[in-house]
Design a protein around this motif. Structure first.
Motif, short mmCIF file in Angstrom:
data_model
loop_
_atom_site.label_atom_id
_atom_site.label_comp_id
_atom_site.label_asym_id
_atom_site.label_seq_id
_atom_site.Cartn_x
_atom_site.Cartn_y
_atom_site.Cartn_z
N ASP A 44 0.74 -1.34 0.02
CA ASP A 44 -0.07 0.06 0.07
C ASP A 44 0.94 1.01 -0.15
O ASP A 44 2.14 1.33 0.26
CB ASP A 44 -0.80 -0.08 1.50
CG ASP A 44 -1.90 -1.19 1.22
OD1 ASP A 44 -1.91 -1.89 0.41
OD2 ASP A 44 -2.43 -1.31 2.23
N ALA A 45 0.32 2.37 -0.55
CA ALA A 45 1.16 3.48 -0.45
C ALA A 45 0.99 4.21 1.18
O ALA A 45 1.84 4.92 1.22
CB ALA A 45 0.36 4.63 -1.11
N GLU A 46 0.12 3.63 1.70
CA GLU A 46 0.09 4.00 3.31
C GLU A 46 0.49 2.72 4.05
O GLU A 46 0.16 1.66 3.83
CB GLU A 46 -1.27 4.49 3.76
CG GLU A 46 -1.55 5.82 3.17
CD GLU A 46 -2.23 5.60 1.79
OE1 GLU A 46 -2.58 4.78 1.47
OE2 GLU A 46 -1.94 6.79 1.07
N VAL A 47 1.22 2.96 5.38
CA VAL A 47 1.55 1.91 6.15
C VAL A 47 0.40 1.37 7.14
O VAL A 47 0.73 0.34 7.77
CB VAL A 47 2.70 2.36 7.17
CG1 VAL A 47 3.67 2.81 6.33
CG2 VAL A 47 2.30 3.44 8.03
N ASP A 48 -0.64 2.04 7.29
CA ASP A 48 -1.77 1.69 8.13
C ASP A 48 -2.32 0.37 7.97
O ASP A 48 -2.50 -0.28 9.09
CB ASP A 48 -3.06 2.73 7.84
CG ASP A 48 -2.66 4.12 7.79
OD1 ASP A 48 -1.89 4.44 7.12
OD2 ASP A 48 -3.24 4.79 8.57
N ARG A 49 -2.50 -0.26 7.01
CA ARG A 49 -3.27 -1.60 7.07
C ARG A 49 -2.17 -2.95 7.44
O ARG A 49 -2.43 -3.64 8.09
CB ARG A 49 -3.58 -2.05 5.51
CG ARG A 49 -4.11 -3.37 5.35
CD ARG A 49 -4.87 -3.63 4.05
NE ARG A 49 -3.67 -3.64 3.03
CZ ARG A 49 -2.99 -4.69 2.79
NH1 ARG A 49 -3.26 -5.79 3.32
NH2 ARG A 49 -2.15 -4.76 1.73
N THR A 50 -0.98 -2.62 7.19
CA THR A 50 0.00 -3.76 7.16
C THR A 50 0.86 -3.46 8.49
O THR A 50 1.85 -4.43 8.66
CB THR A 50 0.69 -3.91 5.97
OG1 THR A 50 1.48 -2.69 5.54
CG2 THR A 50 0.05 -4.53 5.07
N THR A 51 1.08 -2.29 9.07
CA THR A 51 2.07 -2.07 10.26
C THR A 51 0.93 -1.39 11.40
O THR A 51 -0.23 -1.15 11.18
CB THR A 51 2.94 -1.18 9.93
OG1 THR A 51 2.59 0.26 10.02
CG2 THR A 51 3.48 -1.50 8.45
N ASP A 52 1.85 -1.16 12.44
CA ASP A 52 1.19 -0.83 13.59
C ASP A 52 1.17 0.93 13.39
O ASP A 52 0.94 1.61 14.50
CB ASP A 52 1.72 -1.05 14.86
CG ASP A 52 3.21 -0.77 15.02
OD1 ASP A 52 3.76 -0.20 13.97
OD2 ASP A 52 3.74 -1.02 16.09
N GLY A 53 1.70 1.39 12.16
CA GLY A 53 1.96 2.89 12.24
C GLY A 53 0.55 3.48 11.32
O GLY A 53 -0.40 2.77 10.98
#
Length: 216
Positions: free
Chosen positions: A40-49
């Motif tokens: 993803d372009a954002e880290v939200d789905r696959t990390t805790d950030g």
């Protein structure tokens, strides 16, 4: 991603241990120009950030948990962790130049195939890395998808198997293009891939390769 945290060294090692023919990964460019391996372009789905990859430095990405204690890797780390062939997907066109530099530095043309949804990214990597093998990806496409692939010099198409028809496969094969179906996660989808005489399929579950030999 069906059995391990996606786009992590742990998942790639698992895929190699399962005997997969190749490992697909995704590339985004960080704020400081590193080739981060993330879908993803954002880290939200696959990390805790949270937030965009492009707004973070590599050091900031390293602070995030990508699942099971894994960290977000960079391409060089994946190349060192596994020996399997790779299909590297350029998620944003900005990553093409950085990928080209790594491919030239490490002589990766024989090992790494480059894919993208972006025609421009495929054309750019082909211009920067002589002899590179490329794949044009599409989820929805028109009758011109084969012509698009040929226009940017792609040797293959990776197409959403839920929308893939025999007509498209035969057209591509007639023009000398390979066709890969994604994502093949069920026995029904595997049977369809075989019925369409696809050249390959991507899956989130490496075990489907083994079970498919007997049930598909």
């Amino acid at each position: 991603m069906g059995v391990e945290p996606e786009n992590t060294l742990r998942s790639f090692v698992r895929a190699e241990q399962c005997g997969m023919d190749a490992i697909e990964l995704d590339l985004h460019l960080t704020k400081d120009g590193a080739l981060a391996v993330m879908h993803d372009a954002e880290v939200d789905r696959t990390t805790d950030g949270n937030g965009a990859v492009a707004d973070k430095t590599l050091a900031e990405l390293r602070q995030l948990d990508a699942g099971a204690g894994e960290r977000v890797p960079v391409l060089d780390e994946v190349l060192d962790a596994v020996d399997a062939p790779l299909q590297a997907e350029i998620k944003d066109v900005a990553a093409a130049h950085a990928l080209a530099e790594v491919m030239r530095r490490r002589d990766l043309v024989p090992r790494v195939e480059v894919s993208s949804f972006h025609d421009d990214a495929i054309a750019e990597i082909a211009a920067l890395v002589p002899g590179v093998r490329t794949v044009l990806i599409a989820s929805r496409w028109g009758a011109d998808v084969v012509d698009r692939a040929k226009a940017v010099g792609a040797a293959a198409l990776a197409l959403n198997i839920r929308r893939l028809t025999l007509e498209t496969v035969e057209h591509a094969h007639g023009e000398g293009l390979r066709v890969i179906g994604w994502v093949v996660n069920t026995q029904e989808q595997l049977r369809l891939a075989r019925a369409l005489e696809l050249d390959g399929a991507t899956t989130d579950f490496p075990e489907i390769r083994r079970t498919g030999r007997f049930t598909a």
